[in-house]
Design an enzyme around this catalytic site. Structure first.
Site, PDB file in Angstrom:
ATOM      1  N   ASP B 680      -4.376   3.965  -6.008  1.00  0.00           N
ATOM      2  CA  ASP B 680      -4.920   2.930  -5.143  1.00  0.00           C
ATOM      3  C   ASP B 680      -5.794   1.961  -5.926  1.00  0.00           C
ATOM      4  OD1 ASP B 680      -5.416   1.940  -2.398  1.00  0.00           O
ATOM      5  OD2 ASP B 680      -7.488   2.504  -2.842  1.00  0.00           O
ATOM      6  N   GLU B 705      -1.336   0.227  -7.594  1.00  0.00           N
ATOM      7  CA  GLU B 705      -1.402  -0.906  -6.673  1.00  0.00           C
ATOM      8  C   GLU B 705      -2.308  -1.966  -7.280  1.00  0.00           C
ATOM      9  OE1 GLU B 705      -3.065  -1.942  -2.203  1.00  0.00           O
ATOM     10  OE2 GLU B 705      -4.202  -0.751  -3.636  1.00  0.00           O
ATOM     11  N   ASP B 788      -0.545  -1.774   4.312  1.00  0.00           N
ATOM     12  CA  ASP B 788      -1.545  -2.846   4.405  1.00  0.00           C
ATOM     13  C   ASP B 788      -0.906  -4.158   4.839  1.00  0.00           C
ATOM     14  OD1 ASP B 788      -3.841  -1.463   3.602  1.00  0.00           O
ATOM     15  OD2 ASP B 788      -3.298  -1.643   1.492  1.00  0.00           O
TER      16      ASP B 788
END
Lengths: 542, 901
Positions: B680, B705, B788
């Protein structure tokens, strides 16, 4: 096999024979033409010897006769070698190249000799439509196959011919060029699935009787091919060539290409898909639906069938309980879908028997063993493959009936498969399916011949299972077992020794009879090949 | 093999000798296993001397012209010793005993270990009125001599060798006395091995021995209970769980039934004795030495391989004929005891050296072979390679032939010596293995049939004939089967050489499924729900699934982690998670854990009332927080990346932080079974740290990410997004390519192309794909939506209703495509499944080539690997039938995909 027939009294004669045969081979190798006569004689003697040696296979005869509760005298069973199981080994798929020459002729020649010595009855040779009628409709070239047949004959082996109206992916053997060119412009020549994927390795059964091939129907083209084959090989048919099987669909098998879109990466076999989306199939479906008073049912295949790699319950059609397959619509569709396959099979088998019926060779067709999901109620994979066989219905009865009607025999692959070879999750049961198909065949008096599953690597325990299928309590194969297939793996040290052992074990018992006057010695044999001594004991008990 | 033709000569030449051997009692005719017998042969005929002194190799003999040569090291052109590092696993046990001291009121706790090592007991106590699960240091009078305090909550006491024991010589133990009237409720401990630095716990938790009976404190206590329960909440900062299983031997001691009575009466305490299996991993250093020389007579290379590894060692090997190091199987003959492994490689069992530890093998290689590739196998599943790659031995191509033909008498002499002493290498090394193996069959059959000597000879000659013919057929089929070899090579590339699998790419054929969305935490039983879909995910063709962040979190979605070792989250419990991972493994899907390394939520406030003191097992303080975010008053260094403002950002420059995180990742790999990571917010810290973490945790696949904004001018996206993709590339580069990254650039460009009908955007100025996938395809993880951007958040949603165009693009293009959960389980499923199936069918992989054939206002088209053609957009396109013919495979709303036929 020779080795095993040699009784002490015969030993000397046979040895001489062997020496002579070796000489014959040497001569012919050096000079084919001038010695041909001599080797012919040699072969004739081989054939005589082969008959004798065929007694090596009589165990099955004895057992099967026992099954029928008519215990024969041992001497009698030996005098009927025809009842034994004879083993045929498949030649490489690309034994004859597209240019009609023999591929790795030397290897095949050596292989044939080895097989002959091992006691194999014969070999199976695929004759491809895409090779023999490659250039143009009606222009046949069997020269490569003729050469090969001669080789086989010279080796003293029998021949089973598979007429292949399908194509092969590996090695790549296509349909005839002139056919694929027509297919370019008319994709409806091929089976098509719901998402539009075409199966181009054989023609759709829906065009069997449509004049799609330059004004001729595929049936007519197949028939011409068979006729031409018959005349080209007339001198071998029913002597060297003892059986002919005719291609009935994908991979030669009577089925739809239900698995064409399965991904190879997927570890579990999905259910497959219905292949009724080409224009002609849809047309047939529409007519059938209208005729049965439900025109709305004829607009397409089931909308709620899963995709190729999916599990049966991932959509509602094949659900075990309350699935659409059990609805009147499901029954309507499946009946039609399977009936189209049965009719197709019937057309081709009757074609084959009309052409070859008078020659004395046996005619065969291959029925696949679609064993995934067999233990579910709906048998999804069998349904997509075209066999309307569910918990409620025997789908193989009509198939066997068609074979019986045309006096054809069934070749059933998968003799080597065990239920345990497959993960539970696939609900697979090759053994139960084999039993079911056999039962259907025996009901209609159809002979079943066996074949192994053509897996790349022979499964462990496969030989044992084949032996069981040949001779066990539900032993079947009336006459023949085709073993696929000669090639590098076949002769490799991983495989060939076990094949040799298998050959010995199915032919050994006779030797035990001849060689072993005392029971104790049978016992002494046990550690090697329990099945042998077991069978031997069985025989002695008889 | 040209030698095949002359084989019969050779074969007859040897038969006399061989047959006389076969008649001897060495043979075990009961066995039908060829490889085994052959190995047995090997032991009889060939055994290799250690290469200290020259030894004889009889290379090959053709009729009377036999050749003798020696393998000495004077003409060796390659010699190298490769180090081998591996860990040996030793099993032993830990025991814990609590009993009364002799003539004393005191209780005594004994902790012992049956394996040699420098064992340290790391322990602390809990008092009766303690709330929470922190440890305290024990009172001074409880500490055995030699104890060292560790910070303010634990002490370490070394285990000493037990003076007298019947358990053998390796028993180490420590005794702790407990006063009956003390207020200590429990003793907590873990065992540490100073030599290896490994910590030993029970199922990832501390050992806990209760000294008083607290009814509410139920099943997580050792002794008096069956097995060890799970201690709720994590204690200490220990990992490396090597204790396996439940307590397997649990005996009540102190005896004879009285103990149980006593226990009931004495509500405080009962004696007990527990044993637990312990697995210790000891690093071992060995080496393998390879030397190669030219065979002076046959122009072949002779490779000698020797190692000091103990036990049976199998060389898993192949050869290569080019620089690409593609594995091939050389043509026969192979050394004795060689089997072919799945058509891809050969396996040769090395011969044990006589009288010395280790083993060796000799390999003869044709001169056109450029390299010898191998890995070693010891035990069933232990493989050794060269720092993650196959061992590679280059073979010189320059021929340097030395003929040394000796006269026949000498040959005879040596072969006799060979037979007699079993020490020299026979030339049979070079004879065709098949002939020998099949000959074994002959001897089997003949020995079986020995009751009839008359038929025996006839049979043997027939079987010899068969074996010869089969060998001939085999060698020709093998050498002429081109397709077979090609396939074997490509397969071995994809499957058989694990070294080619990089955490940046996986196998190269991966297809990801994002296994959750923003709402998945709502049910509280997501792990269970997803488990039911595992088979479906697998059957759709996905090879990897990305699971939601597993840790305890301030936010229900899991992206605000608190205690990293607490894996009970809104998605389910740790047990359910393990169960889920197991299920995916059963259906052959790898599992990615979503790990948040950038930030972590504190559990306590500091004296200023700022939340910056962490709790749980990793109880870091404000030094673990970056200094440049005033909200959290971190005392660490400045951040190495962007800041995430909602939580304290972790300072990865601190050694203790990195060490703890590495331990945590390794623990997740081991305890949960994760195969890799989705990292992340990696914008927040330097990619070099990620490299460090990945090297420590060795994932099968990892993706980061790195999401930042694309370039826009006056709210219109720029055509050139090179700066954007460069930032992602820079990050991947910093990880040294150990991780891939989500191709945010491609997603952004697809948005504009599809929404605004500007399909020309899909070709960059150089005619390549404009996203990360155009520059570093193997590390680009392409996607069109995630939790997201889409789901119920919709921060940056893909143009609605046009998702299939996006999937038609990413599932046909190189890179590693990721499909979002919401799309997998939607009406798009069958279309997505068809695309995946097509991708798999055509073996499109992360490095496939792309040829853009059209990039206009309303249509984009490209051809991948000359196998798959696709177009998206309403415009017209048909692939040109050139060298290949195209057939339409899939069609949907504004997209089409063709396959070459």
């Amino acid at each position: 096999m020779e080795v095993s027939v040699i009784g002490s009294s015969q030993a000397k004669a046979v040895r001489t024979d062997f020496a002579y045969r070796v000489l014959g081979f040497c001569s012919s190798r050096r000079n084919d033409v001038s010695f041909s006569r001599k080797s012919r004689i040699g072969i004739d003697r081989n054939i005589i010897r082969l008959r004798r040696s065929a007694t090596g296979f009589t165990l099955k005869a004895v057992l099967s006769e026992q099954d029928r509760a008519t215990p024969p005298a041992p001497a009698l069973s030996r005098s009927h070698p025809k009842n034994g199981v004879s083993l045929y080994v498949g030649l490489p798929l690309d034994a004859v190249s597209e240019a009609s020459t023999i591929n790795h002729a030397k290897a095949i020649s050596a292989g044939l000799k080895a097989l002959k010595l091992l006691g194999v009855e014969g070999v199976e040779l695929p004759v491809w439509w895409g090779v023999a009628e490659k250039e143009a409709n009606g222009s046949y070239n069997f020269s490569g196959y003729l050469d090969l047949v001669k080789m086989v004959k010279k080796a003293g082996l029998k021949l089973h011919i598979s007429l292949c109206f399908h194509a092969s992916k590996q090695p790549k053997i296509s349909l005839p060029e002139w056919v694929t060119q027509i297919g370019e412009n008319d994709p409806n020549l091929y089976f098509r699935d719901r998402s539009g994927l075409l199966y181009k390795d054989c023609l759709s059964l829906a065009v069997d009787e449509l004049p799609v091939l330059g004004g001729k129907t595929p049936m007519a083209v197949y028939k011409d091919f068979c006729e031409n084959f018959k005349s080209s090989f007339s001198e071998f048919i029913s002597s060297t060539i003892t059986g002919i099987s005719i291609s009935l669909g994908p991979n030669g098998e009577l089925r739809y290409p239900f698995d064409q879109g399965r991904s190879r990466k997927s570890k579990l076999p999905g259910v497959g898909e219905f292949q009724c989306y080409d224009k002609n199939m849809l047309g047939l479906l529409k007519l059938h639906a209208e005729a049965s008073g439900n025109p709305l049912w004829g607009l397409g295949g089931p909308h709620d069938a899963p995709r190729y790699d999916q599990m049966p319950d991932s959509n509602s059609f094949f659900k075990d309980h309350g699935g659409s397959w059990e609805t009147p619509y499901g029954d309507f569709f499946l009946k039609w879908y399977s009936q189209e396959l049965v009719s197709h099979g019937s057309r081709l088998l009757s074609l084959a028997s009309s052409v070859f019926g008078d020659t004395g060779v046996s005619i065969f067709g291959k029925v696949p063993l679609v064993h995934s999901w067999y233990k579910s109620r709906a048998h999804p994979s069998e349904l997509t493959a075209g066999f309307y066989n569910t918990v409620n219905r025997d789908g193989y009865d009509s198939i066997a009936e068609v074979f019986a009607k045309n006096s054809c025999k069934v070749i059933l692959p998968g003799m080597d498969l065990l239920d345990d070879d497959f993960p539970n999750i696939t609900l697979s049961s090759p053994q139960s399916l084999l039993r079911q198909v056999r039962a259907a065949c025996s009901k209609h008096g159809v002979d079943v011949s066996g074949q192994n599953s053509s897996a790349a690597v022979f499964p462990e325990g496969g030989f044992e299972q084949m032996k069981k299928n040949l001779s066990g309590p539900d032993g079947c194969c009336s006459g023949m077992l085709i073993y696929e297939r000669m090639g590098a793996y076949f002769f490799s040290p991983e495989h060939f020794p076990s094949f040799t052992a298998f050959m010995r074990s199915i032919s050994q018992p006779e030797t035990d009879m001849d060689d072993l006057p005392q029971e104790q010695e049978v016992g002494a044999n046990e550690p090697f090949l329990p099945t042998v001594s077991e069978s031997g004991a069985h025989l002695q008990a008889a | 093999m040209s030698t095949v033709i002359t084989e019969p000569l050779l074969h007859h030449d040897l038969r006399g000798i061989r047959r006389s051997r076969l008649k001897s009692s060495i043979f075990r005719p009961a066995s039908m296993s060829f490889s085994r017998q052959f190995r047995c042969h090997g032991r009889i005929f060939y055994s290799f001397k250690p290469p200290r002194k020259p030894f004889i190799v009889r290379a090959s003999s053709f009729g009377s012209a036999a050749i003798v040569e020696t393998f000495d090291f004077t003409d060796v052109f390659f010699r190298e010793t490769f180090p081998l590092r591996w860990t040996e696993t030793v099993e032993g046990r830990i025991f814990v005993r609590l009993d009364k001291e002799k003539n004393d009121q005191n209780w005594q706790l004994t902790v012992g270990c049956g394996l040699p090592g420098k064992w340290i007991l790391h322990w602390g106590v809990s008092y009766i009125d303690d709330v929470g699960s922190e440890w305290d240091q024990p009172p001074a009078d409880m500490r055995p001599p030699g104890s060292v305090p560790i910070k303010d909550y634990a002490i370490e006491t070394p285990l000493e060798k037990a003076p007298s024991t019947t358990e053998g010589d390796g028993l180490y133990e420590v005794k702790i006395s407990v006063k009956p009237d003390s207020t200590i409720a429990a003793i907590n401990f873990v065992l540490k091995d100073e030599e290896t630095g490994a910590w030993y716990q029970h199922k990832g938790r501390d050992f806990k021995v209760a000294l008083i009976d607290r009814p509410h404190d139920d099943n997580n206590i050792i002794g008096g209970q069956k097995g060890f329960g799970i201690w709720p909440g994590a204690l200490g900062q220990l990992s490396n769980i090597l204790l396996k299983g439940e307590a397997s031997h649990s005996k009540e001691e102190g005896t004879d039934g009285a103990s149980s009575n006593e226990k009931q009466e004495d509500s405080c305490l009962g004696g007990f004795y527990e044993e637990l299996p312990l697995v210790k991993q000891i690093p071992v250093h060995n080496s393998v030495c390879v030397s190669v020389r030219k065979c002076p007579t046959t122009a072949k290379n002779i490779l000698y391989l020797e190692t000091d590894l103990p036990g049976d060692v199998i060389v898993h090997w192949g050869v290569c004929r080019d620089d690409a190091k593609n594995w091939e199987i050389p043509v026969a003959p192979h050394p004795p005891g060689t089997t072919i492994f799945k058509r891809k490689a050969l396996r040769t069992l090395l011969k044990q050296k006589e009288g010395a530890k280790g083993c060796s093998g000799l390999f003869t290689l044709d001169k056109d072979i450029l390299g010898f590739l191998f890995v070693l196998r010891i035990k069933e599943n232990t493989w050794l390679n060269s720092m993650g790659n196959d061992f590679f031995v280059p073979l010189s191509n320059s021929s340097n032939l030395v003929q040394s033909i000796k006269d026949q008498s000498e040959t005879t002499h040596i072969s006799e010596k060979t037979d007699g002493e079993n020490e020299e290498v026979s030339d049979s090394v070079y004879t065709d293995g098949i002939i020998n193996e099949i000959r074994n069959l002959v001897s089997d059959i003949s020995s079986e049939k020995n009751r009839n000597t008359k038929t025996k000879e006839a049979q043997e000659s027939i079987l010899q004939e068969i074996e010869k013919l089969a060998a001939e057929a085999y060698s020709i089929f093998r050498s002429s089967m081109q397709t077979f070899l090609e396939e074997a090579v490509s397969e071995s590339k994809a499957v058989d050489s694990p070294s080619k699998v990089s955490s940046g790419t996986g196998s190269g054929y991966e297809i990801l499924c994002q296994g959750f969305n923003w709402e998945s935490n709502k049910s509280g039983r997501w792990y269970k729900e997803l488990k039911e879909k595992a088979e479906e995910v697998s059957s759709l063709g996905f090879s990897i699934i990305w699971l939601p962040p597993p840790t305890e979190s301030v936010s229900p979605e899991g992206y605000m982690p608190k205690d990293l070792y607490n894996l009970n989250s809104r998605y389910g419990t740790i047990e359910e998670l393990k169960d889920l991972v197991k299920k995916f493994h059963e259906v052959n899907v790898k599992v990615l854990g979503d790990v948040v390394l950038n930030h972590r939520c504190a559990q306590y406030k500091n004296q200023n009332g700022v939340w910056n003191i962490f709790g749980g097992r990793l109880n870091w303080d404000d030094r673990a927080i970056v200094a440049d975010d005033p909200h959290f008053q971190g005392r660490g260094n400045k951040s190495s990346g962007d800041n995430f403002h909602a939580a304290p950002n972790i300072d990865h420059s601190q050694d203790f932080v990195r060490k703890d995180l590495k331990e945590w990742l390794c623990w997740l790999r081991k305890e949960i079974g994760y195969d890799g990571w989705r990292l992340d917010f990696v914008r927040g810290f330097w990619g070099g740290y990620v490299k460090d973490y990945l090297e420590a945790s060795e994932p099968y696949f990892a993706v980061g990410e790195f999401w930042d904004s694309l370039s826009y001018s006056y709210s219109v996206m720029d055509h050139n997004q090179d700066a954007h993709r460069q930032r992602i590339i820079d990050w991947i580069n910093a990880t040294n390519g150990t991780a891939g990254a989500f191709d945010v650039t491609t997603k952004g460009i697809l948005h504009s192309a599809i929404e605004r009908r500007e399909y020309w955007r899909l070709s960059d100025e150089k005619g390549k794909p404009p996203g990360v996938v155009g520059w570093w395809p193997s590390r680009a993880v392409t996607f069109i939506e995630n939790h997201d951007t889409g789901s119920t958040q919709g921060h940056w949603r893909f143009p609605g209703g046009k998702e299939m165009q996006g999937y038609a693009y990413i599932l046909t293009h190189p890179g590693t495509p990721a499909v979002f959960y919401d799309h997998v389980f939607s009406h798009y499923q069958s279309e997505i499944a068809s695309l995946i199936s097509l991708r798999n069918r055509n073996k499109i992989h992360c490095r496939s080539t792309v040829k853009i054939t059209k990039a206009e206002k309303d249509v984009y088209a490209a051809i991948m690997d000359d196998k798959v053609a696709m177009k998206i957009g309403p415009g017209y396109y048909e692939p040109q039938s050139g060298s290949q013919r195209w057939s339409l495979a899939l069609e949907g709303s504004n997209y089409k995909v063709w396959e070459a036929t």
